[in-house]
Design an enzyme around this catalytic site. Structure first.
Site, PDB file in Angstrom:
ATOM      1  N   ASN A 113      94.973  28.815  83.657  1.00 10.66           N
ATOM      2  CA  ASN A 113      94.564  27.775  85.055  1.00 10.66           C
ATOM      3  C   ASN A 113      93.042  28.091  84.221  1.00 10.66           C
ATOM      4  O   ASN A 113      93.351  27.419  82.321  1.00 10.66           O
ATOM      5  CB  ASN A 113      93.676  29.428  86.079  1.00 10.66           C
ATOM      6  CG  ASN A 113      92.182  30.437  84.303  1.00 10.66           C
ATOM      7  OD1 ASN A 113      91.610  30.516  84.487  1.00 10.66           O
ATOM      8  ND2 ASN A 113      92.740  31.645  85.001  1.00 10.66           N
TER       9      ASN A 113
ATOM     10  N   ASP B  71      99.877  34.003  81.539  1.00  8.30           N
ATOM     11  CA  ASP B  71      98.861  33.877  81.392  1.00  8.30           C
ATOM     12  C   ASP B  71      97.753  35.172  80.296  1.00  8.30           C
ATOM     13  O   ASP B  71      97.685  35.609  79.397  1.00  8.30           O
ATOM     14  CB  ASP B  71      97.498  33.142  82.219  1.00  8.30           C
ATOM     15  CG  ASP B  71      96.812  32.744  81.162  1.00  8.30           C
ATOM     16  OD1 ASP B  71      96.461  32.827  80.516  1.00  8.30           O
ATOM     17  OD2 ASP B  71      95.178  32.388  82.113  1.00  8.30           O
TER      18      ASP B  71
ATOM     19  N   SER C  87     103.482  26.786  87.542  1.00  4.65           N
ATOM     20  CA  SER C  87     102.986  26.893  88.849  1.00  4.65           C
ATOM     21  C   SER C  87     104.036  27.732  89.817  1.00  4.65           C
ATOM     22  O   SER C  87     103.448  27.927  91.327  1.00  4.65           O
ATOM     23  CB  SER C  87     102.751  25.305  89.038  1.00  4.65           C
ATOM     24  OG  SER C  87     101.671  24.856  88.850  1.00  4.65           O
TER      25      SER C  87
HETATM   26  N1  AR6 Z   1     107.372  35.295  80.693  1.00  4.04           N
HETATM   27  C1  AR6 Z   1     107.889  34.773  81.074  1.00  4.04           C
HETATM   28  N2  AR6 Z   1     107.691  34.174  82.662  1.00  4.04           N
HETATM   29  C2  AR6 Z   1     106.392  34.838  82.869  1.00  4.04           C
HETATM   30  C3  AR6 Z   1     105.874  36.231  82.068  1.00  4.04           C
HETATM   31  C4  AR6 Z   1     106.565  36.048  80.338  1.00  4.04           C
HETATM   32  N3  AR6 Z   1     105.584  37.767  80.077  1.00  4.04           N
HETATM   33  N4  AR6 Z   1     105.145  36.796  83.101  1.00  4.04           N
HETATM   34  C5  AR6 Z   1     105.391  35.787  84.051  1.00  4.04           C
HETATM   35  N5  AR6 Z   1     105.813  34.956  84.378  1.00  4.04           N
HETATM   36  P1  AR6 Z   1     102.350  32.769  86.963  1.00  4.04           P
HETATM   37  P2  AR6 Z   1     101.161  30.100  88.215  1.00  4.04           P
HETATM   38  C6  AR6 Z   1     106.091  34.169  84.722  1.00  4.04           C
HETATM   39  O1  AR6 Z   1     101.921  33.174  88.291  1.00  4.04           O
HETATM   40  O2  AR6 Z   1     101.753  29.439  89.021  1.00  4.04           O
HETATM   41  C7  AR6 Z   1      97.620  33.227  85.661  1.00  4.04           C
HETATM   42  O3  AR6 Z   1      96.745  34.114  86.841  1.00  4.04           O
HETATM   43  C8  AR6 Z   1     106.286  34.120  86.930  1.00  4.04           C
HETATM   44  O4  AR6 Z   1     107.254  35.136  86.971  1.00  4.04           O
HETATM   45  O5  AR6 Z   1     102.065  33.599  85.769  1.00  4.04           O
HETATM   46  O6  AR6 Z   1     101.836  28.946  87.012  1.00  4.04           O
HETATM   47  C9  AR6 Z   1      96.726  31.994  85.856  1.00  4.04           C
HETATM   48  O7  AR6 Z   1      95.399  32.232  84.955  1.00  4.04           O
HETATM   49  C10 AR6 Z   1     106.647  33.070  87.216  1.00  4.04           C
HETATM   50  O8  AR6 Z   1     107.698  32.514  87.453  1.00  4.04           O
HETATM   51  O9  AR6 Z   1     101.599  31.258  86.669  1.00  4.04           O
HETATM   52  C11 AR6 Z   1      96.754  31.254  86.393  1.00  4.04           C
HETATM   53  O10 AR6 Z   1      94.812  31.633  87.491  1.00  4.04           O
HETATM   54  C12 AR6 Z   1     106.244  32.171  85.819  1.00  4.04           C
HETATM   55  O11 AR6 Z   1     105.248  33.224  85.035  1.00  4.04           O
HETATM   56  C13 AR6 Z   1      97.885  31.626  87.923  1.00  4.04           C
HETATM   57  O12 AR6 Z   1      98.209  32.401  87.466  1.00  4.04           O
HETATM   58  C14 AR6 Z   1     104.721  31.336  86.286  1.00  4.04           C
HETATM   59  O13 AR6 Z   1     103.826  32.299  86.885  1.00  4.04           O
HETATM   60  C15 AR6 Z   1      98.899  30.377  86.872  1.00  4.04           C
HETATM   61  O14 AR6 Z   1     100.134  30.710  88.156  1.00  4.04           O
END
Ligand code: AR6
Length: 179
Positions: A30, A40, A128
């Protein structure tokens, strides 16, 4: 799109991106760069506290107002198997506004920076599509368009790392439609 080039250079896997032995992994961060939930949070936990300190240095130097959507910033990987982390900020999905160029910039700019740093392999999460609510199929089409444009320009091997088989299969379905 060049189907053979995709077959040679792009892997679609299910897994935890923090475990991948690649030169660089991409973080769906973020604006604050100070960590969060989702991938993240997982990357910060696995890399250890030095990652947050490195991100704080980025804020103190290059990005005092935070990292804007679509931009990228590089740190070391610290305790991760990956040598580097490229942090990027995907757009928060909005039905009434097309932000696909910002999502494309995340992938495009990360690939360019990895190439500039001499990396040969890079892994992306599905930026995202979690907390930021971007519809999965729409995001998949954006990713495929960027890869089509970028793959011929460098030598990077690209891993698209999904967190569930369902997501990996959904991506593969879109890929079959598009390629
Ligand atoms: N390895 C691979 N993919 C993952 C993992 C992992 N360990 N953990 C989650 N995913 P998101 P965004 C997937 O929410 O939508 C954070 O709070 C998950 O299933 O992580 O870009 C940041 O600080 C999904 O398919 O990212 C921002 O505030 C993908 O990663 C916000 O979330 C992205 O989900 C960013 O949101």
């Amino acid at each position: 799109m060049d189907k053979d080039l995709f077959a040679r250079r792009v892997s679609v896997i299910t897994g935890d991106i923090t475990q991948l032995e690649v030169d660089v992994i991409v973080n769906a961060a973020n604006h604050s760069l100070m960590g969060g939930g989702g991938v993240d949070g997982a990357i910060h936990r696995a890399a250890g506290p030095e990652l947050k300190q490195a991100c704080q240095r980025l804020r103190d130097t290059d990005w005092p107002d935070g990292l804007p959507d679509g931009k990228v910033a590089l740190t070391d990987g610290f305790n991760l198997p990956a040598r580097y982390v490229i942090h990027t900020v995907g757009p928060v999905y909005a039905k009434t506004k097309d932000k696909s160029h910002l999502l494309a910039n995340c992938y495009r700019n990360a690939l360019a920076l990895a190439d500039e740093r001499g990396c040969r392999s890079i892994a992306f999460p599905a930026i995202s599509t979690g907390i930021y609510g971007y519809p999965f199929d729409e995001a998949a089409r954006v990713v495929l368009n960027v890869l089509d444009e970028a793959l011929p320009r460098h030598e990077l091997d690209v891993t698209l790392c999904f967190f569930s088989d369902k997501d990996a299969e959904a991506f593969a379905t879109v890929m079959q439609e598009v390629l």
